[in-house]
Scaffold this active site. Structure first.
Site, PDB file in Angstrom:
ATOM      1  N   GLU A  29       0.845  -1.198   0.000  1.00 22.40           N
ATOM      2  CA  GLU A  29       0.000   0.000   0.000  1.00 22.40           C
ATOM      3  C   GLU A  29       0.874   1.239   0.000  1.00 22.40           C
ATOM      4  O   GLU A  29       1.758   1.386   0.851  1.00 22.40           O
ATOM      5  CB  GLU A  29      -0.895   0.052   1.246  1.00 22.40           C
ATOM      6  CG  GLU A  29      -2.013  -0.954   1.286  1.00 22.40           C
ATOM      7  CD  GLU A  29      -2.923  -0.756   2.504  1.00 22.40           C
ATOM      8  OE1 GLU A  29      -2.604   0.085   3.372  1.00 22.40           O
ATOM      9  OE2 GLU A  29      -3.942  -1.442   2.580  1.00 22.40           O
ATOM     10  N   CYS A  30       0.663   2.130  -0.950  1.00 18.32           N
ATOM     11  CA  CYS A  30       1.253   3.462  -0.966  1.00 18.32           C
ATOM     12  C   CYS A  30       2.779   3.421  -0.895  1.00 18.32           C
ATOM     13  O   CYS A  30       3.441   3.234  -1.919  1.00 18.32           O
ATOM     14  CB  CYS A  30       0.652   4.314   0.139  1.00 18.32           C
ATOM     15  SG  CYS A  30       0.811   6.099  -0.153  1.00 18.32           S
ATOM     16  N   ALA A  31       3.389   3.559   0.269  1.00 17.18           N
ATOM     17  CA  ALA A  31       4.846   3.478   0.372  1.00 17.18           C
ATOM     18  C   ALA A  31       5.353   2.153  -0.176  1.00 17.18           C
ATOM     19  O   ALA A  31       6.406   2.096  -0.824  1.00 17.18           O
ATOM     20  CB  ALA A  31       5.284   3.649   1.826  1.00 17.18           C
ATOM     21  N   LEU A  51       3.971   0.411  -2.547  1.00 19.28           N
ATOM     22  CA  LEU A  51       3.907   0.529  -3.997  1.00 19.28           C
ATOM     23  C   LEU A  51       5.151   1.226  -4.531  1.00 19.28           C
ATOM     24  O   LEU A  51       5.774   0.779  -5.506  1.00 19.28           O
ATOM     25  CB  LEU A  51       2.646   1.304  -4.387  1.00 19.28           C
ATOM     26  CG  LEU A  51       2.557   1.862  -5.809  1.00 19.28           C
ATOM     27  CD1 LEU A  51       2.551   0.741  -6.843  1.00 19.28           C
ATOM     28  CD2 LEU A  51       1.302   2.722  -5.953  1.00 19.28           C
ATOM     29  N   SER A  85      -0.899  -0.868  -4.551  1.00 16.83           N
ATOM     30  CA  SER A  85      -1.885   0.177  -4.796  1.00 16.83           C
ATOM     31  C   SER A  85      -1.660   1.342  -3.846  1.00 16.83           C
ATOM     32  O   SER A  85      -1.060   1.185  -2.775  1.00 16.83           O
ATOM     33  CB  SER A  85      -3.292  -0.401  -4.597  1.00 16.83           C
ATOM     34  OG  SER A  85      -4.262   0.599  -4.448  1.00 16.83           O
TER      35      SER A  85
END
Length: 482
Positions: free
Chosen positions: A367-369, A371, A460
């Site tokens: 998630e986020c970081a 990704l 994502s």
């Protein structure tokens, strides 16, 4: 002196919600100071935060010695707020819930959904309003009266003034508040030692500055203890009526057809391991799920690790900044959120771990970081390169808000058609190349595809609270067991 309490039964824990008219009023300072002040007096304090914010709970955890837990009706659904609160406050003698934004602010276009007011009503908890009094005199009474009368179902039971200018200013404010009918429970004067540094995504996380964070918490606790009527606040917390119902349990939350029920992988019960990273009961040999931690990966909901353990996994931490290898027997990897952009050079310099991730062929959920870390590079600094179709850059644009999404294909986390709600919070941008398979189709607030679902990777920007869809954990662990 605050009198001792025995641990309350789930649902009967004395509780307070700390709210404010708007962001920037001092909620975090007061809430964290109260948590630390009561903990210093020997109470087991359960810390909670309204909304999706990962940063404030880090300070809460440091102040109380218990995991900071989020209560977000948008991400989890209103029906899960009380059960999640019961779960998080088990064994506690007091719970302090820090609100989000202004008391009545929630998800845009959804009325009271995800507001502090809604959570207070769902918890049947009294509310204390923190008011920035720096530019007010008698008008403070009108402001408090308005907030107290706006929704009769919200029990606004006290006020704590913040940023009071002088003893004379405090006298004027106290006199004015007698007209509002809401008791004044504290008055904090301006103080430079209560400042917490901020940057592009809010406060600097406690995990990045543990020594300074501990000093700030101690200063906040001292100021709150000296400026607030703790006995009155505790009495107010005790006035919260019993909260009927069961506690959320990661074990019973798993889908009925969870393979760990029949495979022997599952833990022996919902509390087989009580610590954050525990690996299950003695002799437990389920698949190892390595979870990224450390200053670059500070965003994690504790319920995720609990669901992974309940599904049969042995959950072990690793720090991509300093660990050169994954934990032994790693069968799956979870990379949460954080600030990789601030540690791009250090992450890139850990070549051994980057190569280990690039060669890993088991399930990876990011998630986020996470990704960003799996991309080919971040502003030219080489990352893991596990995603062939992704390159990341920092931007000046803040992407922030709730999202609704649907899984576009079967993947390691979700079956095609799975619908859930999430949250985005970043200033980076990932540029996919042609042919990339998206993880989600966002349906609100706009229609677009997002993320990557390729081979054994799901990456994502969408932050999701797995308690709302426990099948994500069981499906991930099942894939790790193959």
């Amino acid at each position: 002196m605050v009198s001792p309490l025995s641990a309350a039964a789930p649902g009967s824990v004395p509780r307070l919600v700390i709210a404010a008219p708007s962001s920037g009023s001092g909620k975090t300072t007061v809430a964290t100071g109260l948590m630390a002040a009561f903990a210093a007096r020997g109470l087991a304090v359960s810390p909670h935060k309204v909304g999706p914010d990962y940063i404030d709970p880090g300070y809460h955890a440091l102040a109380t010695g218990r995991p900071g837990r989020n209560l977000d009706p948008y991400l989890c659904g209103p029906e899960l707020i009380a059960p999640l609160f019961r779960h998080g406050s088990q064994g506690a003698q007091l719970a302090v819930v820090e609100g989000v934004m202004g008391l009545y602010d929630g998800a845009s276009g959804h009325g009271e959904l995800a507001s502090t007011a809604q959570v207070a009503k769902l918890l049947r908890a009294p509310v204390v309003l923190v008011v920035d009094a720096s530019s007010q005199a008698r008008s403070v009474a009108a402001l408090v009266h308005g907030f107290a009368s706006f929704d009769p179902e919200v029990r606004l039971c006290g006020v704590i003034l913040n940023k009071v200018g002088s003893p004379r200013h405090e006298e004027v404010l106290r006199a004015a508040l007698t007209e509002s009918g809401v008791p004044l429970l504290g008055a904090l004067h301006r103080a430079s030692d209560l400042h917490v540094p901020s940057r592009h995504l809010g406060l600097v996380p406690a995990a990045e500055r543990p020594t300074q964070a501990a000093a700030w918490i101690a200063a906040s606790a001292a100021r709150v203890s000296a400026s607030c009527v703790l006995d009155a606040l505790l009495s107010l917390a005790r006035s919260a009526p019993p909260l009927a119902g069961e506690a959320w349990d990661p074990w019973t939350a798993l889908p009925a057809n969870d393979p760990s029920r029949s495979s022997g992988l599952g833990a022996t019960g919902p509390r087989a391991a009580d610590d954050r990273w525990g690996g299950g009961p003695p002799g437990h040999r389920g698949p190892v799920v390595a979870v990224a931690t450390g200053p670059a990966f500070t965003f994690a909901y504790p319920e995720h690790a609990e669901l992974l353990r309940a599904a049969g996994a042995e959950v072990l931490p690793f720090d991509p900044l300093k660990d050169e290898a994954l934990p032994e027997r790693t069968a799956g990897i979870v990379l949460g959120g954080g600030f990789p952009e601030l540690y791009a050079q250090e992450l890139s310099a850990n070549t051994a771990l980057r190569k280990a991730l690039a060669a890993f062929d088991g399930p990876v959920a990011a998630e986020c970081a996470g990704l960003i870390y799996l991309a080919q590079d971040l502003d030219g600094a080489p990352m893991c390169g596990l995603l062939d179709n992704a390159s990341a850059t920092m931007t000046d644009r803040l992407t922030l808000g709730y999202r609704e999404a649907v899984a576009l294909s079967d993947n390691i986390l979700a079956l095609e058609g799975t619908r859930l709600r999430g949250h985005e919070f970043h200033r980076t941008q990932v540029r996919p190349t042609a042919g990339a398979t998206p993880a989600w189709g966002q349906t609100h607030p706009e229609r677009r595809t997002e993320g990557f679902a390729e081979r054994n990777v799901h990456a994502s920007y969408l932050h999701v609270h797995w308690s709302a869809e426990p099948s994500l954990a069981s499906r991930f662990v099942e894939r790790c067991s193959v």
